[in-house]
Design a protein around this motif. Structure first.
Motif, PDB file in Angstrom:
ATOM      1  N   VAL A 362       0.754  -1.038  -0.024  1.00 42.53           N
ATOM      2  CA  VAL A 362       0.019  -0.234  -0.013  1.00 42.53           C
ATOM      3  C   VAL A 362       0.777   1.245   0.071  1.00 42.53           C
ATOM      4  O   VAL A 362       0.382   2.303  -0.110  1.00 42.53           O
ATOM      5  CB  VAL A 362      -0.910   0.037   1.236  1.00 42.53           C
ATOM      6  N   GLU A 363       2.239   1.004   0.030  1.00 43.89           N
ATOM      7  CA  GLU A 363       2.867   2.274   0.084  1.00 43.89           C
ATOM      8  C   GLU A 363       4.126   2.323  -0.950  1.00 43.89           C
ATOM      9  O   GLU A 363       5.017   3.371  -1.115  1.00 43.89           O
ATOM     10  CB  GLU A 363       3.548   2.387   1.537  1.00 43.89           C
ATOM     11  N   TYR A 364       3.864   1.571  -1.872  1.00 42.46           N
ATOM     12  CA  TYR A 364       4.946   1.439  -3.217  1.00 42.46           C
ATOM     13  C   TYR A 364       4.245   1.731  -4.209  1.00 42.46           C
ATOM     14  O   TYR A 364       3.285   1.474  -4.805  1.00 42.46           O
ATOM     15  CB  TYR A 364       5.455   0.207  -3.336  1.00 42.46           C
ATOM     16  N   PHE A 365       4.723   3.028  -5.061  1.00 44.63           N
ATOM     17  CA  PHE A 365       4.002   3.526  -6.284  1.00 44.63           C
ATOM     18  C   PHE A 365       5.090   3.587  -7.480  1.00 44.63           C
ATOM     19  O   PHE A 365       6.325   3.766  -7.143  1.00 44.63           O
ATOM     20  CB  PHE A 365       3.567   4.875  -5.839  1.00 44.63           C
ATOM     21  N   PRO A 366       4.556   3.814  -8.611  1.00 45.42           N
ATOM     22  CA  PRO A 366       5.353   3.992  -9.847  1.00 45.42           C
ATOM     23  C   PRO A 366       6.382   5.277  -9.770  1.00 45.42           C
ATOM     24  O   PRO A 366       6.051   6.368  -8.873  1.00 45.42           O
ATOM     25  CB  PRO A 366       4.287   4.379 -10.893  1.00 45.42           C
ATOM     26  N   ALA A 367       7.400   5.245 -10.133  1.00 40.38           N
ATOM     27  CA  ALA A 367       8.301   6.310  -9.904  1.00 40.38           C
ATOM     28  C   ALA A 367       7.856   7.626 -10.609  1.00 40.38           C
ATOM     29  O   ALA A 367       8.194   8.783 -10.069  1.00 40.38           O
ATOM     30  CB  ALA A 367       9.824   5.990 -10.612  1.00 40.38           C
ATOM     31  N   ALA A 368       6.778   7.575 -11.532  1.00 42.65           N
ATOM     32  CA  ALA A 368       6.393   8.696 -11.839  1.00 42.65           C
ATOM     33  C   ALA A 368       5.567   9.545 -10.970  1.00 42.65           C
ATOM     34  O   ALA A 368       5.368  10.686 -11.113  1.00 42.65           O
ATOM     35  CB  ALA A 368       5.387   8.381 -13.150  1.00 42.65           C
ATOM     36  N   ALA A 369       5.129   8.872 -10.055  1.00 45.51           N
ATOM     37  CA  ALA A 369       4.191   9.777  -8.798  1.00 45.51           C
ATOM     38  C   ALA A 369       5.319  10.482  -7.728  1.00 45.51           C
ATOM     39  O   ALA A 369       4.794  11.067  -7.044  1.00 45.51           O
ATOM     40  CB  ALA A 369       3.683   8.395  -7.991  1.00 45.51           C
ATOM     41  N   LEU A 370       6.472  10.524  -8.119  1.00 45.72           N
ATOM     42  CA  LEU A 370       7.508  11.038  -7.181  1.00 45.72           C
ATOM     43  C   LEU A 370       7.036  12.685  -7.118  1.00 45.72           C
ATOM     44  O   LEU A 370       6.980  13.216  -5.882  1.00 45.72           O
ATOM     45  CB  LEU A 370       8.998  10.828  -7.511  1.00 45.72           C
ATOM     46  N   PRO A 371       6.949  13.268  -8.268  1.00 41.92           N
ATOM     47  CA  PRO A 371       6.547  14.902  -8.103  1.00 41.92           C
ATOM     48  C   PRO A 371       5.293  14.955  -7.090  1.00 41.92           C
ATOM     49  O   PRO A 371       5.247  16.068  -6.279  1.00 41.92           O
ATOM     50  CB  PRO A 371       6.506  15.326  -9.352  1.00 41.92           C
TER      51      PRO A 371
END
Length: 435
Positions: A362-371
């Motif tokens: 529930v806390e790992y997301f695609p790198a594109a979500a960094l901004p």
């Protein structure tokens, strides 16, 4: 030499006498019931009879003479099924006419009778929508005995389908799901996290399954999230990337660095290597918030992971580095009690609103979500009273020692033109945030 053995179909003289006696008893029973025998057969064959009311039906002679209560009926009641059901048939007919009148259905009586042998008259019917069908008084009641809400089968199917599709639309609005494909009696739906499901509208069970908690995968994810939160209250970090089962051990590490298997049903004990009294309020607070990214060794995808830890956070960050998340974009230490948890909740809720789906857990997301992760962290701090924006450059040399330094520079520069982050010095002296 002759064979004196009897053929299988031959009947002895003694048996014939008994059979004739039983048939005589059957004829007497028919006279008592005032039946007319149309065509007589043997004991076990069907015999066509007609009652005084003119109802034609079939009985077996053996059934009538072998029991004092043939067919399980009281001897005072007529054995003719239509005669027994006459009052019931009249009542059903009255209900049918009432329902047809209220729903605008035209009824035309025919000479047919239904197959139940109760004597229901078959009607040729036409509803207000032009559907033609056949019906009887038995069709005018539900299995509970109440009048049916819609008599026409086609209209009933259409109404049930409309009800089901209306429920689907409601569920879509409530859960932000989407319809992939529609069928005559079903719809393929994907929940907001992309899990597929099919809703069927042509059965009561199918319509009952159309509810906001329809997605089992999302339910397990919510269970996992609750498990993570309970573990954090004990100073334990769950290392598993997904929910396994309530009775199964999940890899976890306590704040003292002990790795063990944590069973959701047995969480009160906490870490088995730590003294039992250690969990009586001595768990270090979560006072570190961090954001890391990299190539996740578990999924093989470029991933960003926001999270929280205790102390300086190095142990947890070292674990992330070993998993491939070596780039550290933000680490804020010394947050007041409860602040890291509130910040984490805000960021995760914001990513959920933005439509970002986790790559695992529930806390790992695609790198594109960094901004968006950085923006949300800055937004949360901006809304806190007494704080002002301040850009941060994060040093991560000591975090990466165990896993090896990345090929890029060990200092990660935050692009302050697009995002705002804060250093922990800004929040140490804000007592209002500790309440």
């Amino acid at each position: 030499m002759t064979d004196d053995r009897a053929e299988p179909w031959s009947v002895s003289t003694e048996a014939v006498v008994h059979i004739n006696a039983l048939m005589d008893l059957f004829r007497q029973a028919c006279q008592l019931q005032e039946w007319t025998i149309e065509e007589e057969r043997n004991l076990v064959g069907w015999t066509d009879v007609r009652c005084t009311a003119g109802h034609e039906f079939r009985v077996k002679a053996l059934d009538v003479v072998s029991s004092p209560r043939p067919f399980g009926l009281d001897p005072s009641k007529p054995m003719c099924r239509q005669c027994r059901s006459a009052d019931w048939v009249k009542e059903c007919l009255a209900v049918l006419q009432s329902v047809a009148s209220s729903q605008g259905v035209e009824l035309t009586a025919t000479d047919e009778r239904d197959e139940s042998e109760d004597g229901h008259v078959v009607f040729a019917a036409k509803c207000s929508n032009g559907h033609r069908f056949k019906t009887t008084g038995a069709d005018a009641r539900t299995w509970r005995g109440d009048p049916v809400d819609i008599l026409c089968p086609d209209c009933r199917v259409a109404a049930r389908s409309a009800e089901g599709f209306a429920k689907i639309e409601t569920v879509l609005r409530e859960t932000q799901s989407t319809v992939v494909k529609r069928y005559r009696n079903a719809a393929e739906v994907r929940c907001r996290r992309g899990h597929p499901h099919t809703f069927y509208v042509d059965s009561p069970d199918g319509r009952a399954a159309i509810r906001s908690d329809f997605c089992g995968d999302c339910g397990r994810l919510a269970q996992f999230q609750e498990f993570l939160e309970q573990a954090k209250d004990l100073g334990i970090t769950v290392l598993e990337s997904q929910w396994i089962a309530k009775s199964r051990a999940h890899r976890a590490v306590c704040f003292a660095g002990h790795e063990f298997g944590l069973v959701p049903n047995k969480m009160k004990r906490g870490c088995p290597e730590c003294p039992r009294g250690m969990y009586g309020g001595t768990v270090p607070p979560h006072d570190v918030y961090y954001i890391v990214s990299g190539l996740d060794a578990t999924t093989g995808k470029e991933t960003v992971k926001p999270g929280m830890s205790s102390g300086n956070g190095y142990n947890r960050l070292r674990q992330h580095a070993e998993d491939g998340l070596k780039a550290q974009h933000l680490r804020i230490q010394g947050l007041p009690l409860g602040m890291a948890r509130a910040l984490e909740t805000f960021v995760l809720a914001g990513l959920d609103r933005e439509g970002w789906l986790s790559t695992r857990g529930v806390e790992y997301f695609p790198a594109a979500a960094l901004p968006d992760v950085m923006d949300l962290a800055g937004e949360w701090f901006t809304d806190q009273p007494g704080l002002s924006p301040r850009p941060v450059i994060v040093e991560v040399d000591e975090v990466l020692d165990a896993a090896g330094a990345p090929e890029a520079d060990a200092v990660m520069d935050v692009d302050v033109a697009d995002m705002v982050v804060f250093d922990s010095d800004d929040v140490r002296d804000v007592p209002a945030l500790t309440r």
